[in-house]
Design an enzyme around this catalytic site. Structure first.
Site, mmCIF file in Angstrom:
data_model
loop_
_atom_site.group_PDB
_atom_site.id
_atom_site.type_symbol
_atom_site.label_atom_id
_atom_site.label_comp_id
_atom_site.label_asym_id
_atom_site.label_seq_id
_atom_site.Cartn_x
_atom_site.Cartn_y
_atom_site.Cartn_z
ATOM 1 N N ARG A 182 0.864 -1.189 0.000
ATOM 2 C CA ARG A 182 0.000 0.000 0.000
ATOM 3 C C ARG A 182 0.896 1.232 0.000
ATOM 4 O O ARG A 182 1.826 1.326 0.809
ATOM 5 C CB ARG A 182 -0.890 0.005 1.240
ATOM 6 C CG ARG A 182 -1.922 1.109 1.215
ATOM 7 C CD ARG A 182 -2.700 1.210 2.519
ATOM 8 N NE ARG A 182 -2.003 2.019 3.495
ATOM 9 C CZ ARG A 182 -2.549 2.474 4.630
ATOM 10 N NH1 ARG A 182 -3.816 2.183 4.909
ATOM 11 N NH2 ARG A 182 -1.852 3.195 5.479
ATOM 12 N N TYR A 233 -3.134 11.475 5.740
ATOM 13 C CA TYR A 233 -3.398 10.106 6.152
ATOM 14 C C TYR A 233 -2.279 9.144 5.711
ATOM 15 O O TYR A 233 -1.888 9.130 4.559
ATOM 16 C CB TYR A 233 -4.733 9.607 5.581
ATOM 17 C CG TYR A 233 -4.898 8.148 5.871
ATOM 18 C CD1 TYR A 233 -5.249 7.734 7.146
ATOM 19 C CD2 TYR A 233 -4.608 7.183 4.912
ATOM 20 C CE1 TYR A 233 -5.326 6.390 7.459
ATOM 21 C CE2 TYR A 233 -4.690 5.834 5.217
ATOM 22 C CZ TYR A 233 -5.047 5.452 6.496
ATOM 23 O OH TYR A 233 -5.106 4.121 6.805
ATOM 24 N N ASP A 258 -5.118 3.861 -0.225
ATOM 25 C CA ASP A 258 -6.261 4.102 0.663
ATOM 26 C C ASP A 258 -6.616 5.589 0.623
ATOM 27 O O ASP A 258 -5.794 6.434 0.991
ATOM 28 C CB ASP A 258 -5.872 3.679 2.092
ATOM 29 C CG ASP A 258 -7.063 3.580 3.031
ATOM 30 O OD1 ASP A 258 -8.132 4.114 2.676
ATOM 31 O OD2 ASP A 258 -6.920 2.975 4.110
ATOM 32 N N HIS A 314 -9.227 6.801 2.282
ATOM 33 C CA HIS A 314 -9.755 7.060 3.624
ATOM 34 C C HIS A 314 -10.960 7.995 3.604
ATOM 35 O O HIS A 314 -11.029 8.984 4.345
ATOM 36 C CB HIS A 314 -8.642 7.587 4.545
ATOM 37 C CG HIS A 314 -8.535 6.797 5.806
ATOM 38 N ND1 HIS A 314 -8.713 7.345 7.041
ATOM 39 C CD2 HIS A 314 -8.298 5.478 6.003
ATOM 40 C CE1 HIS A 314 -8.578 6.399 7.951
ATOM 41 N NE2 HIS A 314 -8.330 5.259 7.348
ATOM 42 N N GLU A 331 -8.971 2.067 -2.144
ATOM 43 C CA GLU A 331 -9.746 1.733 -0.938
ATOM 44 C C GLU A 331 -10.514 2.944 -0.420
ATOM 45 O O GLU A 331 -9.968 4.057 -0.378
ATOM 46 C CB GLU A 331 -8.775 1.225 0.140
ATOM 47 C CG GLU A 331 -9.453 0.896 1.443
ATOM 48 C CD GLU A 331 -8.458 0.479 2.515
ATOM 49 O OE1 GLU A 331 -7.296 0.184 2.168
ATOM 50 O OE2 GLU A 331 -8.844 0.459 3.681
ATOM 51 N N GLU A 390 -13.935 -1.234 5.950
ATOM 52 C CA GLU A 390 -13.286 -1.412 7.258
ATOM 53 C C GLU A 390 -14.095 -0.787 8.385
ATOM 54 O O GLU A 390 -13.941 -1.189 9.534
ATOM 55 C CB GLU A 390 -11.858 -0.863 7.240
ATOM 56 C CG GLU A 390 -11.779 0.644 7.161
ATOM 57 C CD GLU A 390 -10.346 1.167 7.095
ATOM 58 O OE1 GLU A 390 -9.527 0.562 6.403
ATOM 59 O OE2 GLU A 390 -10.081 2.184 7.748
ATOM 60 N N ARG A 412 -13.576 -5.293 3.193
ATOM 61 C CA ARG A 412 -12.456 -4.953 4.074
ATOM 62 C C ARG A 412 -12.763 -5.161 5.557
ATOM 63 O O ARG A 412 -11.980 -4.729 6.403
ATOM 64 C CB ARG A 412 -12.096 -3.476 3.853
ATOM 65 C CG ARG A 412 -11.532 -3.163 2.515
ATOM 66 C CD ARG A 412 -10.067 -3.520 2.434
ATOM 67 N NE ARG A 412 -9.249 -2.648 3.232
ATOM 68 C CZ ARG A 412 -8.314 -3.067 4.093
ATOM 69 N NH1 ARG A 412 -8.102 -4.346 4.288
ATOM 70 N NH2 ARG A 412 -7.596 -2.200 4.777
ATOM 71 N N GLU A 463 -4.226 -7.642 4.892
ATOM 72 C CA GLU A 463 -3.400 -6.517 5.348
ATOM 73 C C GLU A 463 -2.615 -6.952 6.587
ATOM 74 O O GLU A 463 -3.166 -7.560 7.503
ATOM 75 C CB GLU A 463 -4.305 -5.331 5.689
ATOM 76 C CG GLU A 463 -3.550 -4.099 6.136
ATOM 77 C CD GLU A 463 -4.493 -2.937 6.479
ATOM 78 O OE1 GLU A 463 -5.666 -3.204 6.810
ATOM 79 O OE2 GLU A 463 -4.050 -1.779 6.397
ATOM 80 N N TRP A 497 -12.185 11.708 7.808
ATOM 81 C CA TRP A 497 -10.875 11.150 8.150
ATOM 82 C C TRP A 497 -10.832 9.694 7.824
ATOM 83 O O TRP A 497 -11.741 8.969 8.143
ATOM 84 C CB TRP A 497 -10.573 11.329 9.647
ATOM 85 C CG TRP A 497 -9.166 10.957 9.914
ATOM 86 C CD1 TRP A 497 -8.052 11.723 9.711
ATOM 87 C CD2 TRP A 497 -8.688 9.684 10.357
ATOM 88 N NE1 TRP A 497 -6.925 11.024 10.013
ATOM 89 C CE2 TRP A 497 -7.281 9.746 10.408
ATOM 90 C CE3 TRP A 497 -9.297 8.470 10.697
ATOM 91 C CZ2 TRP A 497 -6.479 8.682 10.791
ATOM 92 C CZ3 TRP A 497 -8.514 7.406 11.088
ATOM 93 C CH2 TRP A 497 -7.110 7.507 11.145
HETATM 94 O O1 KDG Z 1 -8.252 2.761 13.441
HETATM 95 C C1 KDG Z 1 -8.184 3.280 12.147
HETATM 96 C C2 KDG Z 1 -7.200 2.474 11.324
HETATM 97 O O2 KDG Z 1 -7.435 1.120 11.499
HETATM 98 C C3 KDG Z 1 -7.272 2.825 9.867
HETATM 99 O O3 KDG Z 1 -6.818 4.128 9.684
HETATM 100 C C4 KDG Z 1 -6.412 1.871 9.061
HETATM 101 O O4 KDG Z 1 -7.448 2.598 7.019
HETATM 102 C C5 KDG Z 1 -6.785 1.791 7.620
HETATM 103 C C6 KDG Z 1 -6.290 0.616 6.874
HETATM 104 O O5 KDG Z 1 -6.686 0.460 5.740
HETATM 105 O O6 KDG Z 1 -5.540 -0.144 7.457
HETATM 106 MG MG MG Z 2 -8.237 1.676 5.195
#
Ligand code: KDG
Ligand code: MG
Length: 404
Positions: free
Chosen positions: A147, A159, A212, A214, A238, A264, A285, A341, A404
């Site tokens: 990643r 991020y 990612d 985010h 992602e 996630e 995820r 991951e 975020w």
């Molecule tokens: O607690 C938040 C994290 O787990 C996150 O920021 C991690 O986005 C993430 C990832 O893809 O691992």
């Molecule tokens: Mg993520």
């Protein structure tokens, strides 16, 4: 057989982890991960005050029934606190059942569908030279999929980009007050394709690359990014939009062939339903830890398999080795495994959570110990007491809070 004790253990070997330990009248124990990054004690209370009193006296073999009892019986369904608590119980029960059988958990889930599990690691840098160093470091560790996150010119902290140095000290998730990161979508959309062009030029066409977002883009911005990244053949993009709006993914999907990974922050199959049945994503995820455990995640993955969607279980540092081990057993068993991951753990975490799983040449394996193959060392854990720690927040240049 009966459950006679339910202990909730909180420790901080570099970062906070919440672990449930169930003990049976036969003296067997099972562990479950209940870590919810930045909101850990809410789950501790949910487990200690509301769930533990319901567990003593129950038959640990009744996993499905206990899951339904905690999920439906609470009346208040879903949500990350509830589902992390239910997950911890579910995994601890699977751990006990597999120990009784004398088998590694994956054998109870149907046995191994493969020999080893492809992992991806994290490379990040404030600029491209620093990113290249980070990619080289991951390759040297054996990773075969990476990643990629970078700083953006004009932004101070974004991020996934950590300054070099000791892992615990640099982790932006572990601040006593939330770190404020900054964001400029236009700058990000301009810069990111140039990063992937540079990485492809340096590391070649074959290395699987992931990215990612985010949750930071609108659907039309995500569609633009997906298109601009098509020449660099990402393994996935992602969380390109805030995940709770499923409609957004329909627009993104129709605009780009870049594969999409989502979920996630989801904690129930209901969060995914349209995304899976309409085949709007390529990877799910969800973490065992935040999705209610092995029991519901197995069901989700079976639904996903009907639509050629693969697993990509969330596995950052805030999923404890207990949650990671549970994920690896499931990964090994399901047919539609995609990738796992794995960003490693601090030395102190490895000591506190003795684990059978291995990372070798870029591949993970859950190991052959009976159960999930993790034990927590109470004496060592006691040396790492809990401290409050927050995730960062994100603001635009005018001060507006952004996703975020
Ligand atoms: O607690 C938040 C994290 O787990 C996150 O920021 C991690 O986005 C993430 C990832 O893809 O691992
Ligand atoms: Mg993520």
């Amino acid at each position: 057989m009966k459950i006679v004790d339910a202990e909730v253990l909180v420790c901080r070997p570099g970062r906070n982890f919440v672990t449930l330990r169930l003990t049976t009248d036969d003296g067997l124990t099972g562990l479950g991960d209940a870590t919810l990054n930045g909101r850990e004690l809410a789950v501790v209370s949910y487990l200690r005050d509301h769930v533990a009193p319901l567990l003593t006296g129950r038959d640990p073999h009744r996993i499905e029934d206990t899951w339904q009892y905690l999920y439906r019986g609470a009346y208040w369904r879903r949500g990350p606190v509830t589902m992390a608590a239910v997950a911890a119980v579910d995994v601890a029960l699977w751990d006990i059942k597999a120990k009784v059988a004398g088998l590694p958990l994956y054998q109870l889930l149907g046995g191994a569908s493969r020999d080893r599990l492809l992992a991806y690691g994290h490379a990040n840098g404030r600029d491209i030279p620093e990113l290249f160093d980070s990619v080289r470091a991951r390759l040297a560790e054996g990773y075969r999929a990476i990643r990629v996150q970078t700083g953006i010119p004009g932004l101070n902290a974004v991020y996934g980009v950590h300054p070099p140095g000791d892992a615990a000290a640099r982790d932006p998730h572990q601040r006593a007050r939330p770190l404020v990161e900054d964001w400029d979508t236009a700058a990000y959309l301009r810069h990111t394709p140039t990063v992937f062009e540079a990485v492809r030029n340096e590391f070649g066409a074959e290395l699987p690359l992931l990215h990612d977002v985010h949750h930071r883009l609108t659907p039309i911005q995500a569609a633009r990014l997906g298109r601009d990244l098509e020449p660099y053949r990402l393994f996935w993009l992602e969380d390109c939009t805030p995940a709770e709006n499923q409609e957004a993914l329909r627009l993104v999907r129709s605009a780009t062939t870049t594969p999409l990974a989502v979920g996630e922050v989801f904690n129930s199959v209901h969060d995914y339903q349209g995304l899976i049945t309409e085949q709007l994503i390529d990877y799910v995820r969800s973490a065992v830890t935040h999705f209610g455990g092995v029991t519901p995640l197995r069901k989700l993955l079976d639904l996903a398999a009907l639509h050629q969607i693969k697993s990509a279980v969330h596995g950052p540092e805030d999923i404890s080795p207990v949650g990671m081990a549970a994920a690896l057993h499931l990964d090994l068993a399901v047919h539609n495994f995609g990738i796992q991951e794995f960003s490693g753990y601090s030395a102190a975490t490895h000591d506190v959570f003795r684990h059978a799983f291995t990372f070798t040449d870029g591949y993970l394996h859950p190991g052959e110990e009976a159960g999930i193959g993790v034990e927590l060392d109470d004496a060592l854990a006691a040396g790492h007491p809990y401290e409050r720690a927050y995730l960062p927040v994100n603001r635009l240049h005018d001060g507006t809070v952004h996703d975020w």
